[in-house]
Design a protein around this motif. Structure first.
Motif, PDB file in Angstrom:
ATOM      1  N   LEU A 372      -9.588  41.705  89.536  1.00  0.00           N
ATOM      2  CA  LEU A 372      -8.618  40.195  89.536  1.00  0.00           C
ATOM      3  C   LEU A 372      -9.040  40.038  88.142  1.00  0.00           C
ATOM      4  O   LEU A 372      -7.940  39.529  87.213  1.00  0.00           O
ATOM      5  N   VAL A 373     -10.116  40.633  87.599  1.00  0.00           N
ATOM      6  CA  VAL A 373     -10.314  40.395  85.878  1.00  0.00           C
ATOM      7  C   VAL A 373      -8.942  40.416  84.648  1.00  0.00           C
ATOM      8  O   VAL A 373      -8.888  39.688  84.072  1.00  0.00           O
ATOM      9  N   PRO A 374      -8.040  41.113  84.725  1.00  0.00           N
ATOM     10  CA  PRO A 374      -7.222  40.865  83.939  1.00  0.00           C
ATOM     11  C   PRO A 374      -6.489  40.736  83.964  1.00  0.00           C
ATOM     12  O   PRO A 374      -5.221  39.710  82.428  1.00  0.00           O
ATOM     13  N   SER A 375      -6.044  39.345  84.840  1.00  0.00           N
ATOM     14  CA  SER A 375      -5.170  39.004  85.735  1.00  0.00           C
ATOM     15  C   SER A 375      -5.986  37.210  85.108  1.00  0.00           C
ATOM     16  O   SER A 375      -5.345  36.644  85.122  1.00  0.00           O
ATOM     17  N   GLY A 376      -7.278  37.367  85.284  1.00  0.00           N
ATOM     18  CA  GLY A 376      -8.163  35.557  85.487  1.00  0.00           C
ATOM     19  C   GLY A 376      -7.654  35.202  84.527  1.00  0.00           C
ATOM     20  O   GLY A 376      -7.424  34.011  84.929  1.00  0.00           O
ATOM     21  N   PRO A 377      -7.848  35.330  82.501  1.00  0.00           N
ATOM     22  CA  PRO A 377      -7.631  33.640  81.928  1.00  0.00           C
ATOM     23  C   PRO A 377      -5.980  34.084  81.279  1.00  0.00           C
ATOM     24  O   PRO A 377      -6.120  33.338  80.008  1.00  0.00           O
ATOM     25  N   SER A 378      -5.222  34.736  82.693  1.00  0.00           N
ATOM     26  CA  SER A 378      -3.799  34.434  82.294  1.00  0.00           C
ATOM     27  C   SER A 378      -3.165  33.202  81.917  1.00  0.00           C
ATOM     28  O   SER A 378      -2.482  33.285  81.489  1.00  0.00           O
ATOM     29  N   ASN A 379      -3.284  32.109  82.238  1.00  0.00           N
ATOM     30  CA  ASN A 379      -2.821  30.776  82.273  1.00  0.00           C
ATOM     31  C   ASN A 379      -3.426  30.086  81.218  1.00  0.00           C
ATOM     32  O   ASN A 379      -3.584  28.795  80.703  1.00  0.00           O
ATOM     33  N   ILE A 380      -4.581  30.477  80.450  1.00  0.00           N
ATOM     34  CA  ILE A 380      -5.469  29.170  79.707  1.00  0.00           C
ATOM     35  C   ILE A 380      -4.152  29.446  78.447  1.00  0.00           C
ATOM     36  O   ILE A 380      -3.741  30.230  77.374  1.00  0.00           O
ATOM     37  N   PRO A 381      -4.602  28.345  77.792  1.00  0.00           N
ATOM     38  CA  PRO A 381      -3.716  27.509  76.871  1.00  0.00           C
ATOM     39  C   PRO A 381      -4.127  28.251  74.886  1.00  0.00           C
ATOM     40  O   PRO A 381      -5.429  28.458  75.405  1.00  0.00           O
ATOM     41  N   ALA A 382      -3.120  27.889  74.031  1.00  0.00           N
ATOM     42  CA  ALA A 382      -3.391  28.156  72.779  1.00  0.00           C
ATOM     43  C   ALA A 382      -4.920  27.433  72.331  1.00  0.00           C
ATOM     44  O   ALA A 382      -4.588  25.921  73.312  1.00  0.00           O
ATOM     45  N   PHE A 383      -5.181  27.682  71.546  1.00  0.00           N
ATOM     46  CA  PHE A 383      -6.057  26.320  71.151  1.00  0.00           C
ATOM     47  C   PHE A 383      -5.738  26.243  69.707  1.00  0.00           C
ATOM     48  O   PHE A 383      -5.643  26.693  68.928  1.00  0.00           O
ATOM     49  N   VAL A 384      -5.410  24.633  69.573  1.00  0.00           N
ATOM     50  CA  VAL A 384      -4.974  24.216  68.432  1.00  0.00           C
ATOM     51  C   VAL A 384      -5.945  23.154  67.294  1.00  0.00           C
ATOM     52  O   VAL A 384      -6.627  22.313  67.908  1.00  0.00           O
ATOM     53  N   SER A 385      -6.168  24.071  66.290  1.00  0.00           N
ATOM     54  CA  SER A 385      -7.538  23.824  65.475  1.00  0.00           C
ATOM     55  C   SER A 385      -7.039  23.066  64.628  1.00  0.00           C
ATOM     56  O   SER A 385      -6.341  23.114  64.264  1.00  0.00           O
ATOM     57  N   LYS A 386      -7.939  21.821  64.347  1.00  0.00           N
ATOM     58  CA  LYS A 386      -8.001  21.032  62.875  1.00  0.00           C
ATOM     59  C   LYS A 386      -8.109  21.939  61.588  1.00  0.00           C
ATOM     60  O   LYS A 386      -7.813  21.503  60.753  1.00  0.00           O
ATOM     61  N   ASN A 387      -8.851  22.955  61.682  1.00  0.00           N
ATOM     62  CA  ASN A 387      -9.122  23.891  60.926  1.00  0.00           C
ATOM     63  C   ASN A 387      -7.745  25.083  60.438  1.00  0.00           C
ATOM     64  O   ASN A 387      -7.862  26.099  61.297  1.00  0.00           O
ATOM     65  N   GLN A 388      -6.957  24.786  59.084  1.00  0.00           N
ATOM     66  CA  GLN A 388      -6.207  25.166  59.209  1.00  0.00           C
ATOM     67  C   GLN A 388      -6.144  26.272  57.789  1.00  0.00           C
ATOM     68  O   GLN A 388      -6.063  26.484  56.641  1.00  0.00           O
TER      69      GLN A 388
END
Length: 488
Positions: A372-388
């Motif tokens: 199950l490990v390969p599909s575990g994080p498949s729905n984690i959203p992108a991280f929008v950082s204030k650091n550009q």
């Protein structure tokens, strides 16, 4: 803890055939042949044999449909609020638009499903332990991490990320060196052939591709890491692993497509060999499943923020050029370098990336079944950082951090907690020059750096490169770009 499985004999090189040790005598020749052809994994009545891991199959990925429409909800750089949502609620979704370059490696189409069998054998092979899993392992509808059926999209960078010369040099080198579709397919073809052949002596065996080939940080010249899994349990790496890999090495001598098999009896023993067809060098370990887990943790970090992959690939090239990226010679492993970069990006005043194991513990549960490990994080959203910050500023900041800020003698790097931990006098950290915590088993990934002269050389390279790059703002001043680019 995962269940302890079958324990192998520790006599290296004994003459008895391995079938006599792990297979019931009731297995027919036809069933042995079927195991070789990977048609069935039936191994007779339920006896004291290793548990079967789900069949690991691969087919080339199709070109994905990129006509995505972003969600209305945008991410933020704050940690997600802990609410009473059920475990099956889907997380926020975030799709990245495809990049302008059409040659980044498409990820293979890996599928995990139980092998078919008969009667009690099927029940035995499918009796997975009940452990917490991430909801995305059941259903994938989106997320920043491309699934193993999709291409690896590198979305367009914000103009501020590549506006200066140094940043553009980093991006150009990344596009020139990143692993391509055919590179991954060559490795996968060898993996599939090896699994079929190894199953002639271990019908329950599965071979997993791991490391930089799948974690998003591979280059065209990257070697490939393989993990041979026969049981979901701990093994005595000095006995069980050496014994099993010795048997596999004997098999390799009979395979026409394998050359130079060499058994390295290290803390984690590995079998090194070369694929004659593709020319790729491979490292095969036995039941080191933590390597599979950290492959998909790193894969999530690779895609959670678009600047991560270019920065890490260039830093690996820089370290290799300056000869501080070779654990076998007492310097830093590539894995340690990646963790050092992730730690830096996590601990900036405005973090570039989150702490995934703290924000999504269910997706990286150390007890999750390995299939199950390969599909575990498949729905984690992108991280929008204030650091550009630009790619160039992040590279310069990384060198400055380890040249002038980080306290090597007092701190332990922890990506698991996104901070430095105090260096204690426990065995793992005592008298170690560099301390980098492995995110799952919490060992020291930098233990290879055990000589003071090598440690001082590593620090000197950080200091010198920082000073030169700060002055010239030109990547070629610390890394010869012409010699670094792969020869086509």
């Amino acid at each position: 803890m995962l269940p302890r499985g079958y324990v192998f004999s520790h006599k290296d090189g004994q003459s008895e055939h391995i079938f006599q040790q792990i297979l019931p005598h009731t297995v027919s020749q036809q069933q042995r042949t079927e195991a070789h052809l990977n048609v069935t994994n039936f191994i007779g009545p339920l006896m004291n044999v290793p548990r079967l891991i789900p069949t690991y199959q691969w087919t080339p990925a199709e070109q994905p449909d990129v006509s995505f429409r972003p969600n209305d909800v945008k991410g933020s750089n704050r940690k997600r609020r802990r609410t009473n949502h059920s475990q099956n609620d889907l997380k926020r979704q975030c799709f990245g638009s495809p990049g302008p370059h059409n040659q980044p490696a498409r990820n293979a189409n890996f599928t995990s499903h139980p092998a078919t069998g008969l009667g009690s054998s099927k029940e035995m092979c499918n009796s997975y332990s009940s452990v917490p899993t991430c909801s995305s392992a059941v259903s994938k509808t989106g997320g920043c991490v491309p699934s193993l059926r999709e291409g690896s999209h590198q979305s367009d960078f914000h103009p501020s990320s590549v506006s200066d010369k140094l940043s553009q040099q980093i991006l150009n080198l990344f596009h020139a060196c990143e692993q391509q579709n055919d590179d991954l397919e060559k490795k996968e073809h060898c993996r599939a052939a090896l699994q079929r052949d190894i199953q002639t002596i271990f019908p329950c065996a599965q071979v997993f591709l791991a490391g930089s080939s799948l974690n998003g940080f591979g280059s065209r010249s990257s070697d490939a890491d393989l993990c041979l899994v026969i049981e979901e349990g701990t093994v005595n790496h000095r006995k069980d692993a050496v014994y099993v890999l010795s048997l596999v090495r004997k098999l390799f001598y009979t395979l026409s497509y394998i050359e130079r098999p060499q058994l390295i009896r290290a803390k984690v023993p590995i079998l090194k060999f070369r694929d004659r067809v593709s020319g790729v060098e491979f490292d095969l370990n036995f039941n080191n499943t933590v390597g599979i887990r950290n492959t998909f943790l790193l894969r999530t970090y690779a895609y959670v923020e678009k600047r991560v992959r270019p920065i890490i690939l260039v830093i690996k090239k820089w370290a290799s050029h300056h000869r501080i990226n070779d654990a076998s010679r007492g310097t830093l492993s590539s894995y340690t370098l990646v963790l050092m970069v992730l730690h830096y990006l996590q601990t900036l005043p405005e973090p570039v990336i989150p702490c995934l194991q703290m924000d999504y513990p269910e997706c990286f549960n150390p007890k999750m079944d390995i299939h199950l490990v390969p599909s575990g994080p498949s729905n984690i959203p992108a991280f929008v950082s204030k650091n550009q910050s630009s790619l160039g500023d992040l590279l310069l900041g990384f060198l400055k951090y380890y040249a002038t800020v980080f306290k090597w003698d007092k701190h332990v790097i922890s990506v698991r907690e996104a901070k430095t931990l105090p260096k204690t006098y426990c065995r793992e950290w005592r008298d170690k020059f560099i301390c980098v915590e492995e995110p799952f088993d919490r060992t020291n990934t930098a233990r290879a750096v055990h000589e003071k002269v090598k440690f001082e050389a590593i620090k000197a390279e950080f200091t010198e490169s920082y000073q030169v790059l700060q002055l010239r703002k030109d990547l070629s001043s610390i890394l010869p770009l012409k010699n670094t680019r792969p020869k086509r």
